[in-house]
Design a protein around this motif. Structure first.
Motif, PDB file in Angstrom:
ATOM      1  N   TYR A  44      -0.701  10.058   4.329  1.00  0.00           N
ATOM      2  CA  TYR A  44      -1.715  10.444   3.339  1.00  0.00           C
ATOM      3  C   TYR A  44      -1.930   9.277   2.386  1.00  0.00           C
ATOM      4  N   PHE A  45      -3.186   8.960   2.113  1.00  0.00           N
ATOM      5  CA  PHE A  45      -3.488   7.931   1.103  1.00  0.00           C
ATOM      6  C   PHE A  45      -4.495   8.546   0.136  1.00  0.00           C
ATOM      7  N   PRO A  46      -4.077   8.712  -1.128  1.00  0.00           N
ATOM      8  CA  PRO A  46      -4.872   9.514  -2.068  1.00  0.00           C
ATOM      9  C   PRO A  46      -6.259   8.954  -2.377  1.00  0.00           C
ATOM     10  N   GLN A  47      -6.484   7.661  -2.086  1.00  0.00           N
ATOM     11  CA  GLN A  47      -7.791   7.098  -2.464  1.00  0.00           C
ATOM     12  C   GLN A  47      -8.819   7.125  -1.348  1.00  0.00           C
ATOM     13  N   GLU A  48      -8.461   7.588  -0.156  1.00  0.00           N
ATOM     14  CA  GLU A  48      -9.457   7.567   0.922  1.00  0.00           C
ATOM     15  C   GLU A  48     -10.541   8.608   0.663  1.00  0.00           C
ATOM     16  N   GLY A  49     -11.623   8.500   1.409  1.00  0.00           N
ATOM     17  CA  GLY A  49     -12.700   9.456   1.212  1.00  0.00           C
ATOM     18  C   GLY A  49     -13.941   9.071   1.985  1.00  0.00           C
ATOM     19  N   HIS A  50     -15.087   9.252   1.354  1.00  0.00           N
ATOM     20  CA  HIS A  50     -16.347   8.938   2.026  1.00  0.00           C
ATOM     21  C   HIS A  50     -17.436   8.720   0.997  1.00  0.00           C
ATOM     22  N   ALA A  51     -18.540   8.158   1.488  1.00  0.00           N
ATOM     23  CA  ALA A  51     -19.719   7.951   0.632  1.00  0.00           C
ATOM     24  C   ALA A  51     -20.937   8.135   1.518  1.00  0.00           C
ATOM     25  N   ASN A  52     -22.111   8.212   0.897  1.00  0.00           N
ATOM     26  CA  ASN A  52     -23.320   8.525   1.665  1.00  0.00           C
ATOM     27  C   ASN A  52     -24.023   7.236   2.121  1.00  0.00           C
ATOM     28  N   MET A  90       0.854  -1.191   0.000  1.00  0.00           N
ATOM     29  CA  MET A  90       0.000   0.000   0.000  1.00  0.00           C
ATOM     30  C   MET A  90       0.891   1.242   0.000  1.00  0.00           C
ATOM     31  N   ASP A  91       0.679   2.135  -0.995  1.00  0.00           N
ATOM     32  CA  ASP A  91       1.623   3.248  -1.130  1.00  0.00           C
ATOM     33  C   ASP A  91       1.158   4.507  -0.392  1.00  0.00           C
ATOM     34  N   THR A  92       1.040   4.363   0.927  1.00  0.00           N
ATOM     35  CA  THR A  92       0.768   5.523   1.772  1.00  0.00           C
ATOM     36  C   THR A  92       1.956   6.487   1.681  1.00  0.00           C
ATOM     37  N   GLN A  93       1.684   7.783   1.814  1.00  0.00           N
ATOM     38  CA  GLN A  93       2.800   8.757   1.822  1.00  0.00           C
ATOM     39  C   GLN A  93       2.953   9.324   3.229  1.00  0.00           C
ATOM     40  N   LEU A  94       4.206   9.474   3.651  1.00  0.00           N
ATOM     41  CA  LEU A  94       4.465  10.074   4.962  1.00  0.00           C
ATOM     42  C   LEU A  94       4.858  11.529   4.732  1.00  0.00           C
ATOM     43  N   LEU A  95       4.090  12.456   5.292  1.00  0.00           N
ATOM     44  CA  LEU A  95       4.310  13.880   5.004  1.00  0.00           C
ATOM     45  C   LEU A  95       4.748  14.622   6.261  1.00  0.00           C
ATOM     46  N   THR A  96       5.561  15.645   6.070  1.00  0.00           N
ATOM     47  CA  THR A  96       5.857  16.545   7.183  1.00  0.00           C
ATOM     48  C   THR A  96       4.607  17.409   7.413  1.00  0.00           C
ATOM     49  N   ALA A  97       4.615  18.123   8.539  1.00  0.00           N
ATOM     50  CA  ALA A  97       3.473  19.000   8.833  1.00  0.00           C
ATOM     51  C   ALA A  97       3.292  20.026   7.711  1.00  0.00           C
ATOM     52  N   GLU A  98       4.426  20.586   7.238  1.00  0.00           N
ATOM     53  CA  GLU A  98       4.344  21.624   6.194  1.00  0.00           C
ATOM     54  C   GLU A  98       3.746  21.039   4.918  1.00  0.00           C
ATOM     55  N   GLU A  99       4.211  19.828   4.551  1.00  0.00           N
ATOM     56  CA  GLU A  99       3.695  19.200   3.324  1.00  0.00           C
ATOM     57  C   GLU A  99       2.195  18.931   3.446  1.00  0.00           C
TER      58      GLU A  99
END
Ligand SMILES: Cc1cc2nc3c(=O)[nH]c(=O)nc-3n(C[C@H](O)[C@H](O)[C@H](O)COP(=O)(O)OP(=O)(O)OC[C@H]3O[C@@H](n4cnc5c(N)ncnc54)[C@H](O)[C@@H]3O)c2cc1C
Length: 399
Positions: free
Chosen positions: A151-159, A125-134
């Motif tokens: 950060y994982f670009p595919q996360e989100g939500h649905a109704n 799973m290609d999660t990204q580890l970001l600094t606070a600034e990023e």
């Protein structure tokens, strides 16, 4: 007596989606729902599509976190299904997958995120580890107090109000009989068939049917339903709380979670912020037992703590009025992992429940239907086999 290939017990997300995929694979399906379709957890939840390892799976020490991380491939499969779900169902269910942050607010949480990142990458799973600034560059609404974020670009939500009814409509189009206000009362194994007694409320009458296979998709009630076939499953009901603020301008496109605390947040299309993360509510009791027929009551102290965490992470939230709080009941498996498969010793009896059942519901449904119709799945689901609780059952108890 009417005969079906499959009886599905429960008209939540898992039941309706399973009925759809089973029928799509050619099965003749009856779905029995005691109340209305989508009236319990599947319609009451936070709607988070969280694929990163959740806080609840990281709070019990490194050894268990490592064990739980084996769920990541299932989370990735779920992400793929959600991406294509509106095309599959032919209607919008408000799926938004614009990315999700798991935020660290202190050094311990930064350490947790780093461990989580390593485990996720081990499972592809290609999660990204970001600094606070990023992180704040992508999400400027985040507090200046954050220390880091995954950060994982595919996360989100649905109704949650739309997804299950859409699956139910799609299932009906595939020929499924969906019977609401229909309680499964009794299950007997007769030669190779399951003989099932149903109570149909509005007319008050009983109906007996026969099914080759049974799928227990009764959520928090799955343990109780299993007992109808003399099967013991370690599913415990848990009462949870949700809150929603008034609507505000659109500013938060992401799903937010906190690495070391119970917090999930998202802004829905109407502009309201939904706040949850697994804070308990209190069951009402009847004759010494939790009364699962009634909504649990809100614990105000938990709501205050939950809202405090939300405002700490996204300061704008402090300015918003709270509109409403509500509670719901979810089924939790003893070892926190999903229960997915045929129950050993009880041929033709399947179960699909547990875990984050909104995020994973379409994946459970897809996989269980594949298993029931073809006898195997492409994706390895041995980790979730109900056989790991085989010690709770002796097949000769079957009725
Ligand atoms: C407040 C809250 C927030 C949550 N937030 C999230 C989230 O953000 N993301 C996430 O992934 N998960 C979340 N969850 C968990 C998720 O909602 C559930 O895991 C999921 O909805 C379970 O779906 P289900 O179909 O298994 O169960 P349910 O939706 O509970 O459906 C089970 C159905 O079985 C029926 N039934 C029971 N017994 C019988 C019987 N004898 N005969 C016929 N029917 C019967 C019930 O009436 C019920 O409708 C949350 C849960 C709650 C309560």
């Amino acid at each position: 007596m009417k005969k079906y290939d499959v009886l599905v017990i429960g008209g939540g997300l898992v039941g309706c989606a399973s009925a759809y995929y089973l029928a799509k694979r050619g099965a003749n399906v009856l779905l029995a729902e005691k109340n209305d379709i989508n009236s319990l957890a599947s319609g009451q939840n936070a709607g988070s599509l969280h694929f990163q390892l959740e806080h609840r799976l990281m709070e019990q020490g490194d050894a268990l976190t490592k064990q739980f991380s084996r769920i990541i491939p299932l989370n990735c499969l779920a992400a793929e299904l959600w991406r294509n779900l509106e095309d599959e169902l032919g209607e919008s269910v408000d799926v938004v997958m614009k990315g999700g942050f798991m935020v660290a607010m202190n050094n311990d949480e930064v350490t947790l995120l780093k461990k989580k990142y390593a485990l996720e990458h081990n499972h592809g799973m290609d999660t990204q580890l970001l600094t606070a600034e990023e992180a704040r560059q992508i999400a400027p609404y985040l507090s200046k107090k954050i220390q880091a974020a995954a950060y994982f670009p595919q996360e989100g939500h649905a109704n949650p109000r739309l997804v299950t009814p859409a699956y139910a409509r799609a299932a009906i189009k595939q020929g499924v009989r969906i019977q609401s206000h229909c309680e499964v009362l009794q299950l007997n194994k007769n030669a190779h068939k399951w003989r099932v007694s149903l109570k149909i409320d509005h007319s008050g009458h009983r109906e007996d049917i026969e099914a080759n296979m049974v799928l227990n998709a009764a959520g928090a009630w799955a343990g109780h339903c299993a007992l109808l076939a003399a099967i013991h499953l370690p599913v415990s009901p848990q009462a949870l709380t949700m809150s929603v603020t008034e609507s505000t301008h659109t500013f938060m496109p992401h799903l937010l979670q906190r690495a070391g605390a119970k917090l999930s947040m998202k802004q829905v299309s109407a502009g309201n912020i939904l706040i949850g993360g697994g804070w308990p509510a209190r069951f009402r009791y009847k004759q010494g037992h939790p009364d699962l027929t009634q909504r649990p009551t809100i614990i105000m102290e938990n709501v205050f703590q939950n809202l405090g965490l939300a405002a700490e992470l996204v300061p704008v939230v402090e300015q918003l009025h709270l509109l409403r709080c509500w509670t719901g009941i979810v089924g939790v498996i003893e070892d926190q992992l999903p229960l997915l498969g045929e129950v050993p010793g009880f041929p033709g009896y399947y179960v699909a429940t547990g875990g984050s059942g909104f995020t994973l519901g379409p994946a459970y449904a897809n996989l269980i239907s594949e298993l029931m119709i073809t006898g195997a799945t492409d994706h390895d689901i041995s980790l979730y086999n109900p056989g790991r609780f085989g010690h709770l059952n002796s097949p000769e108890e079957a009725i």
